[in-house]
Design a protein around this motif. Structure first.
Motif, PDB file in Angstrom:
ATOM      1  N   TRP A  36     -16.760 -64.904  16.988  1.00  0.00           N
ATOM      2  CA  TRP A  36     -15.369 -64.434  17.023  1.00  0.00           C
ATOM      3  C   TRP A  36     -15.211 -63.328  18.050  1.00  0.00           C
ATOM      4  O   TRP A  36     -16.071 -62.457  18.181  1.00  0.00           O
ATOM      5  CB  TRP A  36     -14.957 -63.940  15.647  1.00  0.00           C
ATOM      6  N   SER A  37     -14.102 -63.334  18.767  1.00  0.00           N
ATOM      7  CA  SER A  37     -13.874 -62.368  19.844  1.00  0.00           C
ATOM      8  C   SER A  37     -13.012 -61.195  19.435  1.00  0.00           C
ATOM      9  O   SER A  37     -12.809 -60.277  20.224  1.00  0.00           O
ATOM     10  CB  SER A  37     -13.208 -63.072  21.033  1.00  0.00           C
ATOM     11  N   GLY A  38     -12.448 -61.233  18.225  1.00  0.00           N
ATOM     12  CA  GLY A  38     -11.506 -60.189  17.840  1.00  0.00           C
ATOM     13  C   GLY A  38     -10.195 -60.292  18.587  1.00  0.00           C
ATOM     14  O   GLY A  38      -9.475 -59.308  18.733  1.00  0.00           O
ATOM     15  N   ARG A  39      -9.893 -61.510  19.088  1.00  0.00           N
ATOM     16  CA  ARG A  39      -8.675 -61.782  19.873  1.00  0.00           C
ATOM     17  C   ARG A  39      -8.634 -60.959  21.157  1.00  0.00           C
ATOM     18  O   ARG A  39      -7.553 -60.670  21.679  1.00  0.00           O
ATOM     19  CB  ARG A  39      -7.415 -61.521  19.036  1.00  0.00           C
ATOM     20  N   ASN A  40      -9.786 -60.610  21.661  1.00  0.00           N
ATOM     21  CA  ASN A  40      -9.860 -59.831  22.894  1.00  0.00           C
ATOM     22  C   ASN A  40     -10.527 -60.695  23.966  1.00  0.00           C
ATOM     23  O   ASN A  40     -11.748 -60.747  24.075  1.00  0.00           O
ATOM     24  CB  ASN A  40     -10.662 -58.554  22.667  1.00  0.00           C
ATOM     25  N   TYR A  41      -9.707 -61.397  24.744  1.00  0.00           N
ATOM     26  CA  TYR A  41     -10.227 -62.324  25.744  1.00  0.00           C
ATOM     27  C   TYR A  41     -10.124 -61.778  27.174  1.00  0.00           C
ATOM     28  O   TYR A  41     -10.576 -62.422  28.110  1.00  0.00           O
ATOM     29  CB  TYR A  41      -9.468 -63.659  25.673  1.00  0.00           C
ATOM     30  N   ASP A  42      -9.518 -60.621  27.332  1.00  0.00           N
ATOM     31  CA  ASP A  42      -9.278 -60.126  28.686  1.00  0.00           C
ATOM     32  C   ASP A  42     -10.023 -58.827  28.987  1.00  0.00           C
ATOM     33  O   ASP A  42      -9.637 -58.086  29.896  1.00  0.00           O
ATOM     34  CB  ASP A  42      -7.777 -59.924  28.910  1.00  0.00           C
ATOM     35  N   SER A  43     -11.080 -58.549  28.234  1.00  0.00           N
ATOM     36  CA  SER A  43     -11.822 -57.321  28.476  1.00  0.00           C
ATOM     37  C   SER A  43     -12.587 -57.414  29.795  1.00  0.00           C
ATOM     38  O   SER A  43     -13.274 -58.402  30.066  1.00  0.00           O
ATOM     39  CB  SER A  43     -12.815 -57.064  27.329  1.00  0.00           C
ATOM     40  N   VAL A  44     -12.469 -56.370  30.622  1.00  0.00           N
ATOM     41  CA  VAL A  44     -13.174 -56.361  31.910  1.00  0.00           C
ATOM     42  C   VAL A  44     -14.667 -56.140  31.716  1.00  0.00           C
ATOM     43  O   VAL A  44     -15.447 -56.312  32.660  1.00  0.00           O
ATOM     44  CB  VAL A  44     -12.594 -55.256  32.815  1.00  0.00           C
ATOM     45  N   LYS A  45     -15.060 -55.781  30.498  1.00  0.00           N
ATOM     46  CA  LYS A  45     -16.474 -55.529  30.227  1.00  0.00           C
ATOM     47  C   LYS A  45     -17.231 -56.824  29.921  1.00  0.00           C
ATOM     48  O   LYS A  45     -18.451 -56.805  29.803  1.00  0.00           O
ATOM     49  CB  LYS A  45     -16.614 -54.569  29.042  1.00  0.00           C
ATOM     50  N   ARG A  46     -16.521 -57.918  29.781  1.00  0.00           N
ATOM     51  CA  ARG A  46     -17.147 -59.185  29.412  1.00  0.00           C
ATOM     52  C   ARG A  46     -17.051 -60.164  30.573  1.00  0.00           C
ATOM     53  O   ARG A  46     -15.987 -60.347  31.156  1.00  0.00           O
ATOM     54  CB  ARG A  46     -16.468 -59.784  28.180  1.00  0.00           C
ATOM     55  N   SER A  47     -18.150 -60.825  30.856  1.00  0.00           N
ATOM     56  CA  SER A  47     -18.153 -61.832  31.914  1.00  0.00           C
ATOM     57  C   SER A  47     -17.542 -63.127  31.393  1.00  0.00           C
ATOM     58  O   SER A  47     -17.475 -63.367  30.181  1.00  0.00           O
ATOM     59  CB  SER A  47     -19.588 -62.090  32.384  1.00  0.00           C
ATOM     60  N   ASP A  48     -17.108 -63.978  32.325  1.00  0.00           N
ATOM     61  CA  ASP A  48     -16.587 -65.287  31.929  1.00  0.00           C
ATOM     62  C   ASP A  48     -17.656 -66.099  31.210  1.00  0.00           C
ATOM     63  O   ASP A  48     -17.357 -66.828  30.258  1.00  0.00           O
ATOM     64  CB  ASP A  48     -16.103 -66.048  33.162  1.00  0.00           C
ATOM     65  N   PHE A  49     -18.881 -65.977  31.655  1.00  0.00           N
ATOM     66  CA  PHE A  49     -19.986 -66.718  31.039  1.00  0.00           C
ATOM     67  C   PHE A  49     -20.166 -66.289  29.581  1.00  0.00           C
ATOM     68  O   PHE A  49     -20.332 -67.120  28.689  1.00  0.00           O
ATOM     69  CB  PHE A  49     -21.276 -66.459  31.829  1.00  0.00           C
ATOM     70  N   TYR A  50     -20.115 -64.992  29.339  1.00  0.00           N
ATOM     71  CA  TYR A  50     -20.236 -64.457  27.984  1.00  0.00           C
ATOM     72  C   TYR A  50     -19.088 -64.966  27.107  1.00  0.00           C
ATOM     73  O   TYR A  50     -19.301 -65.431  25.979  1.00  0.00           O
ATOM     74  CB  TYR A  50     -20.227 -62.928  28.042  1.00  0.00           C
ATOM     75  N   THR A  51     -17.866 -64.884  27.631  1.00  0.00           N
ATOM     76  CA  THR A  51     -16.695 -65.316  26.868  1.00  0.00           C
ATOM     77  C   THR A  51     -16.772 -66.799  26.522  1.00  0.00           C
ATOM     78  O   THR A  51     -16.434 -67.211  25.410  1.00  0.00           O
ATOM     79  CB  THR A  51     -15.409 -65.034  27.674  1.00  0.00           C
ATOM     80  N   CYS A  52     -17.233 -67.614  27.464  1.00  0.00           N
ATOM     81  CA  CYS A  52     -17.338 -69.056  27.229  1.00  0.00           C
ATOM     82  C   CYS A  52     -18.327 -69.375  26.122  1.00  0.00           C
ATOM     83  O   CYS A  52     -18.070 -70.217  25.251  1.00  0.00           O
ATOM     84  CB  CYS A  52     -17.746 -69.768  28.515  1.00  0.00           C
ATOM     85  N   HIS A  53     -19.478 -68.718  26.157  1.00  0.00           N
ATOM     86  CA  HIS A  53     -20.479 -68.968  25.118  1.00  0.00           C
ATOM     87  C   HIS A  53     -19.969 -68.558  23.744  1.00  0.00           C
ATOM     88  O   HIS A  53     -20.218 -69.246  22.751  1.00  0.00           O
ATOM     89  CB  HIS A  53     -21.775 -68.223  25.450  1.00  0.00           C
ATOM     90  N   ARG A  54     -19.252 -67.444  23.685  1.00  0.00           N
ATOM     91  CA  ARG A  54     -18.702 -67.003  22.407  1.00  0.00           C
ATOM     92  C   ARG A  54     -17.633 -67.990  21.905  1.00  0.00           C
ATOM     93  O   ARG A  54     -17.577 -68.304  20.713  1.00  0.00           O
ATOM     94  CB  ARG A  54     -18.094 -65.613  22.552  1.00  0.00           C
ATOM     95  N   LEU A  55     -16.805 -68.482  22.801  1.00  0.00           N
ATOM     96  CA  LEU A  55     -15.789 -69.458  22.420  1.00  0.00           C
ATOM     97  C   LEU A  55     -16.414 -70.725  21.853  1.00  0.00           C
ATOM     98  O   LEU A  55     -15.975 -71.253  20.830  1.00  0.00           O
ATOM     99  CB  LEU A  55     -14.918 -69.813  23.633  1.00  0.00           C
TER     100      LEU A  55
END
Length: 333
Positions: free
Chosen positions: A241-260
């Motif tokens: 779960w991302s906590g509905r935070n998909y636009d954090s500059v601290k997270r890479s696209d790769f990280y976000t994709c794996h979490r999704l």
């Protein structure tokens, strides 16, 4: 335990009582109502139980029903109690699955009870408050404290303390998969702490005084928020779960994709587990009316599968899948 009655009866579905009405004896059989969930916990429960996207909610032919008695299968499915009235088997299964998911995420289990007889009259598969339900010597009981029962379109009824012996052949129970249950237990403990101290930074602000009405503060809110975000990310690692935070500059696209992908996979595992349990339980409660009755509910190609997600994750690791493709798959399918 004055005037305790024990008798065979249908369950009470909507009990109205407060925690202070649960006596010492009641507490052995009846869990006290949980407090209202905190901000993060409430968001997660809503997101995780929302197994179907808006697009899929409006689509048709999402589910396939196979049965050796189609009439009985349709009767049981179309008459399952859901939040919204269903006009088709497909809608009924979708609503029922999400309703069960929400109960499992919050309570860890869900109960339903079959009222009526499909051979004689109309039936209703109604949701049942899981509190107070217990099993003893192969029988299921409902512990009812002194309370009010709010029935459908009827005035509230007062009940004295009683134990109701339920017909196990009509009682349906759904359970949370053990792997998801373990992940949620760990996550919820940390989310409860985060929610409790969500606005604790106000305690570090100096108070204004007459001699210093505008005090300065050296408290760094950026560090505080960064710590909160890091703890949330670690707490939700297993669920994704991302906590509905998909636009954090601290997270890479790769990280976000794996979490999704991880979050969506857990949702689909829960969905498939619920559909499997629906198939098993409906087959069981339908056999008094057809000894050979069986029904199997599964998804069609309109809905994503765990296998497709696994393949997508492999392609992502090979850098063959991009950020947009992951988003489209996780949110549009």
């Amino acid at each position: 335990m004055n005037s305790l009655r024990i008798f065979k009866a249908e369950p009470i579905h909507r009990q109205i009582f407060q925690n202070d009405q649960i006596g010492l004896v009641d507490s052995f059989f009846l869990k006290r109502q949980k407090r209202e969930p905190g901000f993060n916990r409430r968001m997660f429960d809503e997101d995780f139980a929302n197994i179907f996207s808006v697009m899929n909610h409006r689509s048709r032919n999402r589910f396939m029903v196979e049965s050796n008695d189609e009439k009985l299968a349709q009767t049981l499915l179309i008459n399952a109690e859901t939040r919204y009235a269903s006009n088709s088997i497909d809608e009924s299964i979708g609503e029922l699955t999400e309703q069960i998911a929400l109960s499992l995420v919050w309570h860890g289990k869900a109960y339903y009870y079959l009222h009526g007889n499909p051979e004689i009259e109309g039936v209703r598969l109604a949701s049942l408050d899981s509190r107070g339900i217990f099993r003893l010597l192969g029988n299921h009981f409902q512990w009812v404290p002194r309370c009010l029962e709010q029935d459908w379109d009827l005035d509230a009824k007062k009940h004295s303390r009683e134990i109701r012996l339920l017909d196990s052949a009509k009682l349906v129970r759904f359970d949370l998969p053990s792997s998801i249950k373990q992940a949620l237990n760990t996550q919820n403990r940390i989310l409860a702490i985060l929610d409790k101290h969500k606005f604790a930074e106000t305690q570090f602000l100096p108070k204004a005084k007459l001699e210093n009405p505008n005090p300065t503060s050296n408290f760094d809110f950026r560090i505080w928020n960064d710590i909160q975000e890091r703890v949330l990310c670690r707490a939700t690692r297993s669920t994704g779960w991302s906590g509905r935070n998909y636009d954090s500059v601290k997270r890479s696209d790769f990280y976000t994709c794996h979490r999704l992908i991880r979050f969506r996979r857990n949702q689909l595992l829960l969905r498939d587990s619920i559909l499997k349990q629906i198939s098993i339980q409906l087959s069981r409660i339908g056999r008094p009316y057809n000894a050979e009755f069986s029904v199997a509910v599964s998804v069609t190609t309109q809905l994503p599968t765990v296998e497709e997600l696994n393949e997508l994750e492999i392609r992502l690791e090979r850098e063959d899948a991009g950020f947009d493709e992951i988003l489209d798959f996780c949110f549009q399918r």
